[in-house]
Design a protein around this motif. Sequence first.
Motif, PDB file in Angstrom:
ATOM      1  N   GLY A  15       0.777  -1.242   0.000  1.00 27.37           N
ATOM      2  CA  GLY A  15       0.000   0.000   0.000  1.00 27.37           C
ATOM      3  C   GLY A  15       0.805   1.286   0.000  1.00 27.37           C
ATOM      4  O   GLY A  15       0.234   2.366  -0.034  1.00 27.37           O
ATOM      5  N   ILE A  20       8.471  -1.851  -0.368  1.00 23.00           N
ATOM      6  CA  ILE A  20       8.919  -3.065  -1.051  1.00 23.00           C
ATOM      7  C   ILE A  20       7.726  -3.772  -1.714  1.00 23.00           C
ATOM      8  O   ILE A  20       7.815  -4.222  -2.863  1.00 23.00           O
ATOM      9  CB  ILE A  20       9.631  -4.000  -0.048  1.00 23.00           C
ATOM     10  CG1 ILE A  20      10.941  -3.359   0.428  1.00 23.00           C
ATOM     11  CG2 ILE A  20       9.894  -5.373  -0.660  1.00 23.00           C
ATOM     12  CD1 ILE A  20      11.625  -4.055   1.594  1.00 23.00           C
ATOM     13  N   ARG A 107       2.395  -7.422  19.404  1.00 27.61           N
ATOM     14  CA  ARG A 107       2.070  -6.829  18.090  1.00 27.61           C
ATOM     15  C   ARG A 107       3.160  -7.197  17.068  1.00 27.61           C
ATOM     16  O   ARG A 107       2.868  -7.556  15.929  1.00 27.61           O
ATOM     17  CB  ARG A 107       1.929  -5.298  18.229  1.00 27.61           C
ATOM     18  CG  ARG A 107       1.386  -4.614  16.989  1.00 27.61           C
ATOM     19  CD  ARG A 107      -0.079  -4.978  16.711  1.00 27.61           C
ATOM     20  NE  ARG A 107      -0.534  -4.523  15.400  1.00 27.61           N
ATOM     21  CZ  ARG A 107      -1.445  -5.154  14.669  1.00 27.61           C
ATOM     22  NH1 ARG A 107      -2.037  -6.251  15.085  1.00 27.61           N
ATOM     23  NH2 ARG A 107      -1.806  -4.683  13.491  1.00 27.61           N
ATOM     24  N   SER A 140      14.417 -10.508   7.165  1.00 24.83           N
ATOM     25  CA  SER A 140      15.310  -9.352   7.267  1.00 24.83           C
ATOM     26  C   SER A 140      16.699  -9.824   7.663  1.00 24.83           C
ATOM     27  O   SER A 140      16.848 -10.853   8.344  1.00 24.83           O
ATOM     28  CB  SER A 140      14.788  -8.382   8.338  1.00 24.83           C
ATOM     29  OG  SER A 140      15.743  -7.390   8.613  1.00 24.83           O
ATOM     30  N   TYR A 155      11.904  -7.308  16.958  1.00 24.48           N
ATOM     31  CA  TYR A 155      11.858  -7.325  15.487  1.00 24.48           C
ATOM     32  C   TYR A 155      12.711  -8.498  14.986  1.00 24.48           C
ATOM     33  O   TYR A 155      12.261  -9.287  14.138  1.00 24.48           O
ATOM     34  CB  TYR A 155      12.374  -5.997  14.938  1.00 24.48           C
ATOM     35  CG  TYR A 155      12.396  -5.905  13.429  1.00 24.48           C
ATOM     36  CD1 TYR A 155      11.214  -5.799  12.699  1.00 24.48           C
ATOM     37  CD2 TYR A 155      13.599  -5.916  12.722  1.00 24.48           C
ATOM     38  CE1 TYR A 155      11.235  -5.712  11.304  1.00 24.48           C
ATOM     39  CE2 TYR A 155      13.629  -5.818  11.335  1.00 24.48           C
ATOM     40  CZ  TYR A 155      12.444  -5.718  10.633  1.00 24.48           C
ATOM     41  OH  TYR A 155      12.458  -5.628   9.257  1.00 24.48           O
ATOM     42  N   PRO A 185      16.341  -8.884   3.281  1.00 29.24           N
ATOM     43  CA  PRO A 185      16.915  -7.619   2.826  1.00 29.24           C
ATOM     44  C   PRO A 185      17.804  -6.986   3.896  1.00 29.24           C
ATOM     45  O   PRO A 185      17.563  -7.159   5.099  1.00 29.24           O
ATOM     46  CB  PRO A 185      15.691  -6.726   2.573  1.00 29.24           C
ATOM     47  CG  PRO A 185      14.506  -7.639   2.532  1.00 29.24           C
ATOM     48  CD  PRO A 185      14.873  -8.806   3.414  1.00 29.24           C
TER      49      PRO A 185
END
Length: 249
Positions: A15, A20, A107, A140, A155, A185
């Motif tokens: 969006g 990416i 989350r 990642s 993360y 990435p």
Amino acid sequence: MTLLPQTRAIVTGAGRKDGIGWAVAQLFIQNGAQVILLDLDQDSVHREAIEIGALAGIGCDVSDQAAVRDAVDEAEALLGGLDCVVNSAGIVNAARLHQITDTDWHRMIDVNLGGTFNLLQAAIPALTKGINASFVAISSMAAMRGGGLLGSSHYAASKAGILGLVKGAARELGPAKIRVNALAPGIVDTSMTRGKFGPDWEKMLLDQIPLGRFASPEDIAKACLFLASDLSCYMTGVTLDVNGGYFLH
Ligand code: NAP
């Protein structure tokens, strides 16, 4: 030559025009795929789908298992089948371990790892009937180096979890002719990173990247096209580093 002729694909996190997911959707469409975009906001993803030439845009929170099932069913019906899913939806957050709240933790895991699981699980029945069926998860470099840039331990944990999930799924879904792979990435120039480092830190980071620049979203999209296309037809369960040589292991 187009690399995804007749491929019916869902791309999540598509969006944002500088993101990416958007670059993946654009490159897939240029390569002959029919694409459905998924992102949080129904109105904006609908507008963006029209702009990019996608078949439709569906609003969906990837952490909501029931919503993901509905969205995948809707996409499959619109596309007339499903051959490929790319899950680029994700969030990042920087915080010291002692500052990560229960809400932050859940989350992060629910969106990044849970979202990947929800998409993969919901797509299995359709992908089983697909042609050169393939699932690409966006992990990642943080999964391997433990975060430490803009994403912290939670993360890194969410992105490392994706690598385990991808390997397990590759093992299980290979007999059904569904390939499952991950991209890792390095630093990509999107709104997730832009302007977040400051000039000194940015220079230090660039000095450590052998290719001398951050990735563009298109660099990641090209690697994703490779994993989604027949070019990688004998690859499953892999993690493809796309980091300009920043993290070699
Ligand atoms: P981005 O521009 O922020 O794109 C992420 C997209 O995911 C946004 O469109 C966002 O929607 C959407 N999203 C967030 N939470 C969602 C949810 N719960 N359900 C559905 N959609 C959701 O970031 P990006 O840089 O393109 O990142 C794409 C992926 O690459 C992420 O998984 C990220 O972790 C990973 N990655 C990025 C980098 C980097 O340096 N940029 C490096 C390694 C890995 P909204 O705009 O509405 O919030």
